[in-house]
Enzyme design. Sequence first.
Site, PDB file in Angstrom:
ATOM      1  N   LYS A  13       0.832  -1.214   0.000  1.00 31.16           N
ATOM      2  CA  LYS A  13       0.000   0.000   0.000  1.00 31.16           C
ATOM      3  C   LYS A  13       0.868   1.266   0.000  1.00 31.16           C
ATOM      4  CE  LYS A  13      -2.242  -0.880   3.844  1.00 31.16           C
ATOM      5  NZ  LYS A  13      -1.524  -2.098   4.280  1.00 31.16           N
ATOM      6  N   ARG A  87      -8.918   1.247   9.721  1.00 31.03           N
ATOM      7  CA  ARG A  87      -8.431  -0.101   9.977  1.00 31.03           C
ATOM      8  C   ARG A  87      -9.397  -0.889  10.858  1.00 31.03           C
ATOM      9  NH1 ARG A  87      -2.379   0.782   9.233  1.00 31.03           N
ATOM     10  NH2 ARG A  87      -1.392  -1.244   9.371  1.00 31.03           N
ATOM     11  N   ARG A 126      12.118  -5.568   4.220  1.00 32.48           N
ATOM     12  CA  ARG A 126      11.865  -4.157   3.952  1.00 32.48           C
ATOM     13  C   ARG A 126      12.868  -3.257   4.685  1.00 32.48           C
ATOM     14  NH1 ARG A 126       5.752  -2.107   4.848  1.00 32.48           N
ATOM     15  NH2 ARG A 126       6.136  -2.312   7.062  1.00 32.48           N
ATOM     16  N   ARG A 159      12.135  -1.034  10.164  1.00 34.78           N
ATOM     17  CA  ARG A 159      11.124  -0.644  11.140  1.00 34.78           C
ATOM     18  C   ARG A 159      11.138  -1.601  12.324  1.00 34.78           C
ATOM     19  NH1 ARG A 159       5.520   0.536   8.089  1.00 34.78           N
ATOM     20  NH2 ARG A 159       4.777  -0.579   9.922  1.00 34.78           N
ATOM     21  N   ARG A 170       0.644  -8.413  13.803  1.00 39.48           N
ATOM     22  CA  ARG A 170       0.011  -7.465  12.873  1.00 39.48           C
ATOM     23  C   ARG A 170      -0.940  -8.194  11.917  1.00 39.48           C
ATOM     24  NH1 ARG A 170       5.149  -4.912  10.591  1.00 39.48           N
ATOM     25  NH2 ARG A 170       3.823  -3.609   9.299  1.00 39.48           N
TER      26      ARG A 170
HETATM   27  P1  AMP Z   1       1.597   0.840   9.038  1.00 39.86           P
HETATM   28  O1  AMP Z   1       2.762   1.735   8.802  1.00 39.86           O
HETATM   29  O2  AMP Z   1       0.383   1.233   8.242  1.00 39.86           O
HETATM   30  O3  AMP Z   1       1.929  -0.612   8.891  1.00 39.86           O
HETATM   31  O4  AMP Z   1       1.169   1.057  10.572  1.00 39.86           O
HETATM   32  C1  AMP Z   1       2.064   0.754  11.632  1.00 39.86           C
HETATM   33  C2  AMP Z   1       1.323   0.616  12.926  1.00 39.86           C
HETATM   34  O5  AMP Z   1       0.687   1.849  13.258  1.00 39.86           O
HETATM   35  C3  AMP Z   1       0.205  -0.421  12.938  1.00 39.86           C
HETATM   36  O6  AMP Z   1       0.689  -1.736  13.152  1.00 39.86           O
HETATM   37  C4  AMP Z   1      -0.637   0.098  14.104  1.00 39.86           C
HETATM   38  O7  AMP Z   1      -0.049  -0.214  15.346  1.00 39.86           O
HETATM   39  C5  AMP Z   1      -0.548   1.605  13.924  1.00 39.86           C
HETATM   40  N1  AMP Z   1      -1.641   2.077  13.046  1.00 39.86           N
HETATM   41  C6  AMP Z   1      -1.540   2.478  11.756  1.00 39.86           C
HETATM   42  N2  AMP Z   1      -2.733   2.825  11.254  1.00 39.86           N
HETATM   43  C7  AMP Z   1      -3.636   2.636  12.269  1.00 39.86           C
HETATM   44  C8  AMP Z   1      -5.051   2.788  12.377  1.00 39.86           C
HETATM   45  N3  AMP Z   1      -5.796   3.205  11.331  1.00 39.86           N
HETATM   46  N4  AMP Z   1      -5.622   2.485  13.562  1.00 39.86           N
HETATM   47  C9  AMP Z   1      -4.898   2.076  14.613  1.00 39.86           C
HETATM   48  N5  AMP Z   1      -3.576   1.890  14.576  1.00 39.86           N
HETATM   49  C10 AMP Z   1      -2.926   2.167  13.414  1.00 39.86           C
END
Ligand code: AMP
Length: 218
Positions: A13, A87, A126, A159, A170
């Site tokens: 994404k 989410r 990554r 990360r 996750r």
């Molecule tokens: P991402 O970079 O999109 O993989 O997001 C990393 C982490 O941020 C996720 O594993 C969640 O812990 C938190 N996070 C990201 N987007 C959301 C969301 N919409 N709601 C709650 N937690 C989020």
Amino acid sequence: MKIILLGPPGAGKGTHAKVLSETWKVPHLATGDILRGHIKSGTDLGKKAKDVIEKGGLVSDDLVNAMMFEEISRLPKKEFILDGFPRTIGQAEALDVFLKKNHLRLDAVLDFETDENILIDRLSGRRGCPKCGANYHIRNIPPKKPGVCDKCGAALTQRKDDNPETIRNRFATYQKETSPLIQYYTNANLLVSVDANLDVPSLQKRFRTIFEELKLAV
Ligand code: AMP
């Protein structure tokens, strides 16, 4: 253009959102990046989010909703590519209310379909540039010099949540909390599924076709 990119962690994404944003000149709002920004600058929200993110859980709906609605409100043209939001069903419902209040309507929700083995490989390999935000993968998109950003020369980082245990959490979180959104947006007649196993140019081509069909492409 007001679209949502939906899909499990590692589906691509973020990579596609960046390309879409440049191609179509539409702002990219990545919830994860914004939250990591809060952690880095030590805001109250960052302090609350840090532990949850490191464990692979979800930050509470109230906090994320408020943060994202503020980000959207700041956009001059109210056009966006949402990456990682909503989410949960609660977030999707709150987003519907927010959009309605602001006389805005979503154009499409692009659902990235892929298989889990590919996702694990993508996430564990990554790497990212902390300075300019460029993304790499140790095998699929390697930098010219290992561990160094091609664009700005900074040392690449991994990360914290891209370790095997957090990756498993996750995925579990995605299955439980986020995958019901597929039905939610199917019911709203907004869901368009795409094959996220395709390479980047092929999937971008598919997006163009979708945008043409939706009359979003000019
Ligand atoms: P991402 O970079 O999109 O993989 O997001 C990393 C982490 O941020 C996720 O594993 C969640 O812990 C938190 N996070 C990201 N987007 C959301 C969301 N919409 N709601 C709650 N937690 C989020």
